[in-house]
Design a protein around this motif. Structure first.
Motif, PDB file in Angstrom:
ATOM      1  N   MET A 156     115.411 -26.125  29.178  1.00 17.97           N
ATOM      2  CA  MET A 156     115.563 -25.803  30.583  1.00 17.97           C
ATOM      3  C   MET A 156     114.475 -24.811  31.015  1.00 17.97           C
ATOM      4  N   ARG A 157     114.169 -23.865  30.125  1.00 20.94           N
ATOM      5  CA  ARG A 157     113.110 -22.896  30.430  1.00 20.94           C
ATOM      6  C   ARG A 157     111.790 -23.600  30.703  1.00 20.94           C
ATOM      7  N   GLU A 158     111.489 -24.590  29.852  1.00 18.32           N
ATOM      8  CA  GLU A 158     110.222 -25.308  29.988  1.00 18.32           C
ATOM      9  C   GLU A 158     110.163 -26.039  31.329  1.00 18.32           C
ATOM     10  N   GLN A 159     111.276 -26.626  31.703  1.00 19.73           N
ATOM     11  CA  GLN A 159     111.353 -27.360  32.965  1.00 19.73           C
ATOM     12  C   GLN A 159     111.089 -26.410  34.141  1.00 19.73           C
ATOM     13  N   ILE A 160     111.666 -25.214  34.092  1.00 19.22           N
ATOM     14  CA  ILE A 160     111.467 -24.230  35.157  1.00 19.22           C
ATOM     15  C   ILE A 160     110.019 -23.754  35.170  1.00 19.22           C
ATOM     16  N   SER A 161     109.455 -23.502  33.992  1.00 23.49           N
ATOM     17  CA  SER A 161     108.059 -23.047  33.903  1.00 23.49           C
ATOM     18  C   SER A 161     107.094 -24.100  34.429  1.00 23.49           C
ATOM     19  N   GLU A 162     107.340 -25.364  34.062  1.00 23.75           N
ATOM     20  CA  GLU A 162     106.484 -26.453  34.550  1.00 23.75           C
ATOM     21  C   GLU A 162     106.569 -26.569  36.070  1.00 23.75           C
ATOM     22  N   ILE A 166     123.567 -18.502  35.131  1.00 23.98           N
ATOM     23  CA  ILE A 166     122.684 -17.723  36.014  1.00 23.98           C
ATOM     24  C   ILE A 166     122.366 -18.531  37.263  1.00 23.98           C
ATOM     25  N   LEU A 167     121.985 -19.790  37.075  1.00 24.67           N
ATOM     26  CA  LEU A 167     121.628 -20.651  38.211  1.00 24.67           C
ATOM     27  C   LEU A 167     122.821 -20.870  39.136  1.00 24.67           C
ATOM     28  N   GLN A 168     124.002 -21.072  38.549  1.00 24.06           N
ATOM     29  CA  GLN A 168     125.197 -21.276  39.374  1.00 24.06           C
ATOM     30  C   GLN A 168     125.497 -20.029  40.203  1.00 24.06           C
ATOM     31  N   LYS A 169     125.330 -18.875  39.592  1.00 26.59           N
ATOM     32  CA  LYS A 169     125.576 -17.617  40.303  1.00 26.59           C
ATOM     33  C   LYS A 169     124.575 -17.461  41.462  1.00 26.59           C
ATOM     34  N   MET A 170     123.316 -17.820  41.206  1.00 23.07           N
ATOM     35  CA  MET A 170     122.290 -17.730  42.243  1.00 23.07           C
ATOM     36  C   MET A 170     122.608 -18.680  43.402  1.00 23.07           C
ATOM     37  N   VAL A 171     123.079 -19.878  43.089  1.00 25.18           N
ATOM     38  CA  VAL A 171     123.448 -20.836  44.141  1.00 25.18           C
ATOM     39  C   VAL A 171     124.607 -20.282  44.962  1.00 25.18           C
ATOM     40  N   LYS A 172     125.624 -19.767  44.267  1.00 28.31           N
ATOM     41  CA  LYS A 172     126.801 -19.233  44.959  1.00 28.31           C
ATOM     42  C   LYS A 172     126.411 -18.085  45.905  1.00 28.31           C
ATOM     43  N   GLN A 173     125.513 -17.194  45.451  1.00 24.47           N
ATOM     44  CA  GLN A 173     125.051 -16.086  46.284  1.00 24.47           C
ATOM     45  C   GLN A 173     124.359 -16.619  47.537  1.00 24.47           C
ATOM     46  N   ARG A 174     123.532 -17.627  47.357  1.00 24.85           N
ATOM     47  CA  ARG A 174     122.799 -18.178  48.502  1.00 24.85           C
ATOM     48  C   ARG A 174     123.719 -18.936  49.454  1.00 24.85           C
ATOM     49  N   GLU A 175     124.728 -19.593  48.908  1.00 26.31           N
ATOM     50  CA  GLU A 175     125.690 -20.285  49.780  1.00 26.31           C
ATOM     51  C   GLU A 175     126.444 -19.283  50.644  1.00 26.31           C
ATOM     52  N   GLU A 176     126.809 -18.136  50.063  1.00 18.84           N
ATOM     53  CA  GLU A 176     127.494 -17.101  50.839  1.00 18.84           C
ATOM     54  C   GLU A 176     126.578 -16.553  51.922  1.00 18.84           C
ATOM     55  N   SER A 177     125.318 -16.290  51.568  1.00 20.03           N
ATOM     56  CA  SER A 177     124.352 -15.794  52.545  1.00 20.03           C
ATOM     57  C   SER A 177     124.115 -16.825  53.641  1.00 20.03           C
ATOM     58  N   GLU A 179     117.698 -19.867  52.999  1.00 21.18           N
ATOM     59  CA  GLU A 179     118.750 -19.919  51.968  1.00 21.18           C
ATOM     60  C   GLU A 179     119.011 -21.357  51.540  1.00 21.18           C
ATOM     61  N   LYS A 180     119.056 -22.276  52.508  1.00 20.66           N
ATOM     62  CA  LYS A 180     119.312 -23.691  52.210  1.00 20.66           C
ATOM     63  C   LYS A 180     118.200 -24.272  51.342  1.00 20.66           C
ATOM     64  N   GLU A 181     116.944 -23.916  51.658  1.00 22.17           N
ATOM     65  CA  GLU A 181     115.816 -24.398  50.855  1.00 22.17           C
ATOM     66  C   GLU A 181     115.933 -23.892  49.413  1.00 22.17           C
ATOM     67  N   GLU A 182     116.325 -22.616  49.260  1.00 27.43           N
ATOM     68  CA  GLU A 182     116.464 -22.057  47.912  1.00 27.43           C
ATOM     69  C   GLU A 182     117.613 -22.728  47.151  1.00 27.43           C
ATOM     70  N   ILE A 183     118.703 -23.019  47.850  1.00 23.62           N
ATOM     71  CA  ILE A 183     119.830 -23.721  47.221  1.00 23.62           C
ATOM     72  C   ILE A 183     119.363 -25.081  46.705  1.00 23.62           C
ATOM     73  N   ASP A 184     118.597 -25.792  47.523  1.00 25.39           N
ATOM     74  CA  ASP A 184     118.097 -27.112  47.117  1.00 25.39           C
ATOM     75  C   ASP A 184     117.215 -27.020  45.872  1.00 25.39           C
ATOM     76  N   ILE A 185     116.360 -26.001  45.827  1.00 23.30           N
ATOM     77  CA  ILE A 185     115.473 -25.816  44.673  1.00 23.30           C
ATOM     78  C   ILE A 185     116.297 -25.496  43.426  1.00 23.30           C
ATOM     79  N   LEU A 186     117.264 -24.588  43.558  1.00 23.00           N
ATOM     80  CA  LEU A 186     118.114 -24.224  42.412  1.00 23.00           C
ATOM     81  C   LEU A 186     118.912 -25.421  41.906  1.00 23.00           C
TER      82      LEU A 186
END
Length: 151
Positions: A1-7, A54-65, A81-88
């Motif tokens: 997963m790390r490699e996928q994010i780095s790429e 971590i990713l799920q927590k980040m999505v949840k934070q952005r959904e609340e925002s 926020e919506k764009e960031e949710i889509d990326i996550l």
């Protein structure tokens, strides 16, 4: 997963996609923070399951925002926020539908031999093993409780 994010980060940098670059850097930063916390426990780097959390927590934070900004009429901030949710969400496994969640709960109840509400922890534990990152456990716990109360 790390490699996928780095790429993805490398591709975003090449494409000069500032929103994607910033979001991917935030993900990497959160993962590094987790790695540092884990190092204090004398373990290796974060596992894919931990990165998923971590990713799920980040999505949840952005959904609340997103909800707050949308309610306040700040469409500019809500859009970000919506764009960031889509990326996550690109890095998260596809979530189960309501029907699939119901079937998974029924299967988990049968598998652990749950007989009543006192067995709720066993059922949730089994679901977390079988479907990591694919079920919203906040919603699922209510369904498990209902299923165990009726069963």
């Amino acid at each position: 997963m790390r490699e996928q994010i780095s790429e993805s980060l490398k591709e975003a940098l090449k494409a000069r996609d500032t929103r994607r670059t910033a979001t991917l850097r935030l993900i990497n930063s959160a993962i590094k923070d987790k790695d540092i916390a884990i190092r204090q426990e004398n373990r290796g780097p974060a596992t894919n399951e931990e990165i998923l959390v971590i990713l799920q927590k980040m999505v949840k934070q952005r959904e609340e925002s997103f909800a707050i900004y949308a309610q306040a009429g700040r469409t500019d901030l809500a859009t970000i926020e919506k764009e960031e949710i889509d990326i996550l969400n690109e890095f998260l496994p596809k979530g189960l539908t309501d029907e699939e969640v119901d079937a998974a709960i029924a299967a988990a109840i049968k598998m652990v031999g749950a007989e009543g509400p006192k067995d709720m922890g066993k059922v949730i534990g089994q679901l977390k093993i079988d479907y990591p990152g694919r079920i919203d456990f906040g919603k699922a716990s209510g369904k498990v409780k209902a299923a165990l109360s009726n069963g």
